[in-house]
Scaffold this motif. Structure first.
Motif, PDB file in Angstrom:
ATOM      1  N   SER A   1      25.319  39.339  43.446  1.00  0.00           N
ATOM      2  CA  SER A   1      26.721  40.015  43.326  1.00  0.00           C
ATOM      3  C   SER A   1      26.415  41.226  43.844  1.00  0.00           C
ATOM      4  O   SER A   1      27.573  42.109  44.232  1.00  0.00           O
ATOM      5  CB  SER A   1      27.072  39.718  42.055  1.00  0.00           C
ATOM      6  OG  SER A   1      26.171  40.233  40.931  1.00  0.00           O
TER       7      SER A   1
ATOM      8  N   PHE B   1      33.801  41.118  47.398  1.00  0.00           N
ATOM      9  CA  PHE B   1      33.526  40.991  46.268  1.00  0.00           C
ATOM     10  C   PHE B   1      33.851  39.574  45.522  1.00  0.00           C
ATOM     11  O   PHE B   1      34.831  38.965  45.606  1.00  0.00           O
ATOM     12  CB  PHE B   1      34.212  41.823  45.068  1.00  0.00           C
ATOM     13  CG  PHE B   1      33.731  43.356  45.208  1.00  0.00           C
ATOM     14  CD1 PHE B   1      32.624  43.773  45.864  1.00  0.00           C
ATOM     15  CD2 PHE B   1      34.487  44.490  44.971  1.00  0.00           C
ATOM     16  CE1 PHE B   1      32.222  44.976  45.984  1.00  0.00           C
ATOM     17  CE2 PHE B   1      34.159  45.706  44.930  1.00  0.00           C
ATOM     18  CZ  PHE B   1      32.706  45.908  45.603  1.00  0.00           C
ATOM     19  N   GLY B   2      33.006  38.830  44.950  1.00  0.00           N
ATOM     20  CA  GLY B   2      32.897  37.542  44.585  1.00  0.00           C
ATOM     21  C   GLY B   2      32.390  36.383  45.560  1.00  0.00           C
ATOM     22  O   GLY B   2      32.360  35.246  45.262  1.00  0.00           O
TER      23      GLY B   2
ATOM     24  N   GLY C   1      32.590  37.693  40.054  1.00  0.00           N
ATOM     25  CA  GLY C   1      33.837  38.418  40.467  1.00  0.00           C
ATOM     26  C   GLY C   1      34.911  38.590  39.484  1.00  0.00           C
ATOM     27  O   GLY C   1      34.666  38.230  38.150  1.00  0.00           O
TER      28      GLY C   1
ATOM     29  N   THR D   1      39.598  40.036  42.655  1.00  0.00           N
ATOM     30  CA  THR D   1      38.712  39.863  43.622  1.00  0.00           C
ATOM     31  C   THR D   1      38.534  38.568  44.253  1.00  0.00           C
ATOM     32  O   THR D   1      38.594  38.253  45.392  1.00  0.00           O
ATOM     33  CB  THR D   1      37.418  40.387  43.429  1.00  0.00           C
ATOM     34  OG1 THR D   1      36.765  39.584  42.519  1.00  0.00           O
ATOM     35  CG2 THR D   1      37.355  41.827  42.840  1.00  0.00           C
TER      36      THR D   1
END
Length: 439
Positions: free
Chosen positions: A55, A63-64, A179, A183
């Motif tokens: 991550s 993001f995620g 996340g 996101t």
């Protein structure tokens, strides 16, 4: 006899014979690394496909994506549907799963030794040929949002996430692995596909396996499966370098000191006190492990005895640490009545500070050595644990230490080592997180 062997990226050969069986490493065309531990008396094999992406490696727009990919790679390839993938393992009584961490991702399966060719074929197809189907992505978006909601409903999980944010500031490691709802709702297929294309390539792949297997056969099966996927596998290609320490990111990690309260409608408050700790490869990490065992590693630990047994202030209390390539953090946890939060937090800090000024007793040290060494040996009876040890050795440490060597390192930790590592922690800033009813 302690056996510690550095693992150059181009190394091919035998790393050790660790009692259970021979441990070997090969570099295949394309730079794919394969590490195996043969356990001749086992009828099962656990195999994992590792990628050194977590991550912390995501772009701001994506993001995620790492966690999203963990879900999506089970959702189909040009030749297999999601049902085909699931049924392949169910048909033989096997297990398959995946895990995303902050610095790596692993896809793994446990099957009978006779079903290893199938597991290699299916896992390779998933990893190398995922279609990232748009319709499946929308379905899985809902699944991940439910997973995040489940985690948010757990006050202990929620408190741990808030502690990471408070201790790591703007560092990428502060972000939740899965996340956030925002996101996950915002990430697009293009972001996820770009993340997949960038990281999922031959020189980034590490395959580790342990159990009833033959190393050369595993290498042959992996290479054949990758070749069928259409990946370019040039002879003599080098593996990707191991993760380097990111000094720029480390500079962004700033602690927000003080006590941070987060309201949640629960009966019990979750209290965490923490600060900056050691990186994964710090030489004091073995002393830190022994310190954690003495401070909060079991029913005989200092936190358990002081907070639960003598005062009855909590049901659960423990100490932990999390280490990464460039930094780490530690935490002390207890669950207590909201009215006792300050008292419990003060007791946890007092026990940590006492470890930094006084030597632990010989009995405590002996007990911690036994706890860690016994747990390590018992854990190594699992093919899954041995598979994971190979992945960690290759991706994180760059060295392989056999079981005897690991136990020797723990037993070499003395009382002054424990005091010194506790002093390192106490010197730094601290912060507290409380999750519970509003005061």
């Amino acid at each position: 006899m302690t056996s510690i062997q550095q693992i150059p990226l181009d190394y091919t050969g035998t790393l050790a014979d660790d009692g259970a069986g021979e441990i070997r490493r090969s570099v295949l065309p394309g730079g794919v690394r394969v590490l195996t531990e043969a356990m001749p008396n086992q009828r099962s094999v656990t195999i994992g496909y590792w990628v050194a992406v977590g991550s912390r490696d995501e772009s701001p727009q994506g993001f995620g994506s790492t966690h999203f990919l963990e879900h999506l790679l089970f959702k189909g390839t040009p030749t297999r549907s999601a049902m085909d993938i699931a049924a392949a393992f169910d048909r033989v009584g096997g297990e398959s799963n995946a895990g995303t961490a902050k610095e790596s991702t692993v896809y793994h399966a446990r099957v009978l030794d006779e079903d290893l060719p199938m597991a290699i074929e299916v896992l390779t197809d998933m990893l190398a040929s995922s279609v990232i189907d748009p319709a499946e992505m929308e379905t899985e978006r809902g699944v991940i949002l439910e997973e995040l909601a489940m985690d948010a409903d757990d006050p202990m999980d929620y408190a741990h996430e808030r502690l990471a944010e408070v201790l790591l500031g703007a560092h990428p490691l502060a972000r939740p692995i899965g996340g956030t709802p925002d996101t996950i709702r915002g990430v697009t297929r293009e972001h996820v596909w770009d993340h997949y294309a960038h990281w999922y390539r031959p020189d980034e792949i590490v395959v580790t396996a342990a159990g009833g297997l033959e190393h050369d056969e595993v290498c042959r099966l992996v290479l054949e499966a990758l070749s069928r996927s259409g990946w370019d596998l040039p002879e003599g290609a080098s593996p990707a370098p191991r993760r380097a320490v990111d000094t720029t990111a480390a500079a962004a990690a700033s602690i927000d000191p003080g006590m941070h309260r987060f309201a949640k409608q629960v009966e019990q408050a979750s209290v965490l006190v923490g600060g900056r700790s050691l990186s994964t490869t710090d030489e004091d990490r073995f002393a830190l492990g022994v310190m954690n065992a003495i401070l909060g590693g079991g029913m005989s630990s200092r936190l358990f005895q002081q907070i639960r047994e003598r005062r009855g202030l909590a049901y659960s209390t423990y100490a932990f640490s999390a280490g990464y390539s460039d930094l780490g953090y530690y935490g002390l946890y207890a669950g207590c009545q909201p009215s006792r939060v300050s008292e419990v937090a003060d007791l946890m800090v007092a026990e940590l500070e006492r470890m930094a000024t006084e030597h632990v007793t010989a009995e405590e040290l002996d007990r911690a050595h036994g706890q860690i060494c016994g747990g390590t040996v018992l854990g190594m009876e699992s093919t899954g644990a041995r598979m994971s040890r190979l992945g960690r050795s290759e991706l994180v440490l760059g060295e392989f230490v056999d079981l005897t060597g690991s136990l020797d390192r723990v037993r070499a930790v003395g009382a002054e080592d424990v005091r010194a590592v506790a002093a390192r922690l106490v010197e730094g800033e601290r912060a507290s997180v409380v999750v519970g009813p509003e005061a």
